[in-house]
Scaffold this motif. Sequence first.
Motif, mmCIF file in Angstrom:
data_model
loop_
_atom_site.group_PDB
_atom_site.id
_atom_site.type_symbol
_atom_site.label_atom_id
_atom_site.label_comp_id
_atom_site.label_asym_id
_atom_site.label_seq_id
_atom_site.Cartn_x
_atom_site.Cartn_y
_atom_site.Cartn_z
ATOM 1 N N LEU A 131 5.790 -4.796 7.360
ATOM 2 C CA LEU A 131 6.920 -4.268 6.587
ATOM 3 C C LEU A 131 8.018 -3.745 7.511
ATOM 4 N N ALA A 180 10.548 3.902 3.058
ATOM 5 C CA ALA A 180 10.016 2.970 2.051
ATOM 6 C C ALA A 180 8.846 2.179 2.634
ATOM 7 N N SER A 181 8.969 1.749 3.905
ATOM 8 C CA SER A 181 7.855 1.027 4.560
ATOM 9 C C SER A 181 6.604 1.903 4.595
ATOM 10 N N LEU A 219 5.178 2.344 0.963
ATOM 11 C CA LEU A 219 4.568 1.085 0.518
ATOM 12 C C LEU A 219 3.256 0.829 1.270
ATOM 13 N N THR A 220 3.246 1.120 2.572
ATOM 14 C CA THR A 220 2.020 0.958 3.357
ATOM 15 C C THR A 220 0.930 1.863 2.803
#
Length: 141
Positions: A97, A120-121, A124-125
């Motif tokens: 990502l 955001a990465s 999301l991770t």
Amino acid sequence: MSQSYDRGLIEDFSRWREFEAGMWAWIFHKFTGWVLIGYLFTHIAVLSTGIPASGAETAVLQAGTDVYTQTIVSLEQLLLVRILEVGLLAVAVFHMLNGTRLLLVDLGVGLESQDRSFYASLVLTGAITVASVPTFVAGAF
Ligand code: HEM
């Protein structure tokens, strides 16, 4: 015209507080990249080394389906292996990502929102990692 800055001493621990999103993104990307390389080499080493269960020193992949299956099954029975798998997934997902984000930044996309896209990465991770736990850990036994 050149300018000079007082960058302080790297030995000064309070400098960790100066780290901002970009610095953490850089550190995490380096860390995850090298963990993936480490995993890749370990993975190849394990698959090309003989295991005691087979008696002979034959590579797992050459020893046949039974030895291969037996090796995988006994490894997957260890909780530690399952936990390490979740960690590997987290590391790989973050690297993918954040790496994609970096490639977009290199292309000039999202220059104004680099901090937000880094967060955001991370989020999301975290979400993908948590969602994977039932498959990796609970589904194991
Ligand atoms: C979708 C998959 C991947 C993407 C999008 C990706 C993206 C990137 C990018 C953009 C960089 C350069 C970052 C910079 O500008 O400094 C990088 C560095 C790196 N990647 Fe990946 N990568 C991926 C998969 C992998 C895999 C599978 C491995 C290892 C097996 C890996 C290992 C590394 C390493 C070791 C670095 C250098 C880290 C450093 O700065 O020292 N990457 N990756």
